[in-house]
Structure formats: C-alpha cells, structure tokens
Design a protein around this motif. Structure first.
Motif, PDB file in Angstrom:
ATOM      1  N   MET A   1       0.806  -1.185   0.000  1.00  0.00           N
ATOM      2  CA  MET A   1       0.000   0.000   0.000  1.00  0.00           C
ATOM      3  C   MET A   1       0.856   1.259   0.000  1.00  0.00           C
ATOM      4  O   MET A   1       0.478   2.246  -0.611  1.00  0.00           O
ATOM      5  N   ALA A   2       1.976   1.204   0.645  1.00  0.00           N
ATOM      6  CA  ALA A   2       2.854   2.364   0.705  1.00  0.00           C
ATOM      7  C   ALA A   2       3.364   2.703  -0.685  1.00  0.00           C
ATOM      8  O   ALA A   2       3.513   3.859  -1.047  1.00  0.00           O
ATOM      9  N   ASN A   3       3.637   1.678  -1.491  1.00  0.00           N
ATOM     10  CA  ASN A   3       4.107   1.905  -2.866  1.00  0.00           C
ATOM     11  C   ASN A   3       3.036   2.584  -3.705  1.00  0.00           C
ATOM     12  O   ASN A   3       3.328   3.476  -4.492  1.00  0.00           O
ATOM     13  N   ASN A   4       1.809   2.132  -3.552  1.00  0.00           N
ATOM     14  CA  ASN A   4       0.698   2.699  -4.315  1.00  0.00           C
ATOM     15  C   ASN A   4       0.465   4.159  -3.926  1.00  0.00           C
ATOM     16  O   ASN A   4       0.194   4.991  -4.776  1.00  0.00           O
ATOM     17  N   THR A   5       0.568   4.491  -2.646  1.00  0.00           N
ATOM     18  CA  THR A   5       0.378   5.860  -2.176  1.00  0.00           C
ATOM     19  C   THR A   5       1.483   6.758  -2.720  1.00  0.00           C
ATOM     20  O   THR A   5       1.237   7.878  -3.154  1.00  0.00           O
ATOM     21  N   LYS A   6       2.728   6.242  -2.697  1.00  0.00           N
ATOM     22  CA  LYS A   6       3.842   7.038  -3.209  1.00  0.00           C
ATOM     23  C   LYS A   6       3.673   7.283  -4.710  1.00  0.00           C
ATOM     24  O   LYS A   6       3.915   8.383  -5.204  1.00  0.00           O
ATOM     25  N   GLY A   7       3.228   6.315  -5.464  1.00  0.00           N
ATOM     26  CA  GLY A   7       3.013   6.476  -6.897  1.00  0.00           C
ATOM     27  C   GLY A   7       1.906   7.475  -7.192  1.00  0.00           C
ATOM     28  O   GLY A   7       2.007   8.302  -8.098  1.00  0.00           O
ATOM     29  N   ARG A   8       0.840   7.397  -6.383  1.00  0.00           N
ATOM     30  CA  ARG A   8      -0.257   8.331  -6.564  1.00  0.00           C
ATOM     31  C   ARG A   8       0.178   9.759  -6.203  1.00  0.00           C
ATOM     32  O   ARG A   8      -0.145  10.721  -6.867  1.00  0.00           O
ATOM     33  N   PHE A  11       2.326  11.102  -8.981  1.00  0.00           N
ATOM     34  CA  PHE A  11       1.474  11.470 -10.110  1.00  0.00           C
ATOM     35  C   PHE A  11       0.757  12.801  -9.849  1.00  0.00           C
ATOM     36  O   PHE A  11       0.714  13.678 -10.705  1.00  0.00           O
ATOM     37  N   MET A  12       0.213  12.980  -8.659  1.00  0.00           N
ATOM     38  CA  MET A  12      -0.495  14.214  -8.307  1.00  0.00           C
ATOM     39  C   MET A  12       0.475  15.408  -8.329  1.00  0.00           C
ATOM     40  O   MET A  12       0.132  16.488  -8.808  1.00  0.00           O
ATOM     41  N   GLY A  13       1.677  15.211  -7.825  1.00  0.00           N
ATOM     42  CA  GLY A  13       2.683  16.270  -7.843  1.00  0.00           C
ATOM     43  C   GLY A  13       3.057  16.654  -9.269  1.00  0.00           C
ATOM     44  O   GLY A  13       3.181  17.842  -9.599  1.00  0.00           O
ATOM     45  N   MET A  14       3.227  15.651 -10.134  1.00  0.00           N
ATOM     46  CA  MET A  14       3.580  15.925 -11.529  1.00  0.00           C
ATOM     47  C   MET A  14       2.406  16.594 -12.252  1.00  0.00           C
ATOM     48  O   MET A  14       2.602  17.524 -13.033  1.00  0.00           O
TER      49      MET A  14
END
Length: 170
Positions: A1-8, A11-14
């Motif tokens: 779950m931590a990986n998915n949150t970091k990816g999201r 993405f939001m930052g970009m």
C-alpha cells in the motif's frame, strides 16, 4: 500500500506541476500580448501623402500615428531653409503640428507666412522655426522618405537621415 500511495502522490505532484507550468506559460503569453502594440497602431506606422496636387501657401494637415502633420508647399517668395523637404523643384515644410511648448495645435496664417499658437502666443515661421513666445524649439520633423512625388511618413529615407545628422529635425 505504501508503494501505491507514493506512486499516486508522485502522479499528483507531476500533474499539479504540469498545470502550474501551463498556467505560467499562459500568463506570460497574456503579458506579452498586452505589451505588443495594437494592430491599429501597427497599421498607422506609415502614411503616404501625394504632394503632386499641393498648392503654394495652402496648409494641408495629414494624420500620422494620431498626430497632425503639417505639409505646406512653400511659395517662391518664402525663404529657403535647410529644414525644407525638396521634391523636384518644390520646397515643403513637413512638421508635426504640435507646438513644442505645451502641445497645442498652431494655426497657419497664410498672409503672414507663419503659425500662431493660441495657447500662449508662440509663433513659428514657414520653416517651423520658433520666432516668438515660449516654444523652446522648432516644430518637430517626423521621419519621412521621398518616393517620387509621394512622401512616406514613418519611414526613414536618406533626406530625413541627412536632416537628423545635421540636428535639424527638432
């Protein structure tokens, strides 16, 4: 779950960075457009005046960049001057028709061969030189080019360049 949150989060930052960059580019473009001259101003850059029909000692008033331009065909009895625009054998006064004191428009008195400013009594001769009153300098000569019997206002020709180099345009 931590990986998915970091990816999201990445993405939001970009996505936020991309939208901010687009907004910045749009703002810069709008600022540049506001600094550019209006199309009407660009179109008013050059004015062509046909001098072939000019009559001696009759003032013609043209408009260039929102300013009145005095074009006066000088008669033979008027004194020749270095500020004269010579077209063929004819001599002309070509000047911005604004008094150099406070910018009023002087009236031409044909009988006296001079311009009189009603605001503060300034007077200019038929060559545009100040001869009386508060004007600090002669009538200004706008940039021009001679093309046959036509005068192109707003374009620097060799005749204007020669006047400019001699310090005669103001």
């Amino acid at each position: 779950m931590a990986n998915n949150t970091k990816g999201r989060r990445d993405f939001m930052g970009m996505a936020l960075g991309g939208f901010t960059a687009l907004g910045g580019i749009g703002a810069l473009y709008a600022m540049k457009r506001s600094w550019d001259p209006l199309p009407s101003v660009k179109a008013a850059g050059f004015t062509t005046v046909d001098l072939s029909g000019a009559q001696e000692n009759v003032l013609n008033v043209e408009k260039w960049r929102g300013k009145p331009i005095f074009v006066l065909k000088k008669s033979k009895d008027m004194k020749a001057d270095d500020r004269d625009v010579v077209v063929g054998s004819d001599r002309f006064l070509v000047a911005i028709g604004l008094c150099t004191h406070l910018g009023c428009i002087p009236a031409y008195v044909a009988d006296d061969h001079k311009f009189k400013c009603a605001c503060h009594g300034g007077e200019f001769d038929a060559s545009g030189h100040q001869i009386f009153g508060p004007p600090p300098s002669p009538l200004e000569i706008p940039p021009f080019k001679i093309d046959g019997t036509k005068l192109v206002l707003g374009e620097v020709g060799p005749e204007y360049k020669k006047m400019l180099d001699a310090g005669l345009t103001v």
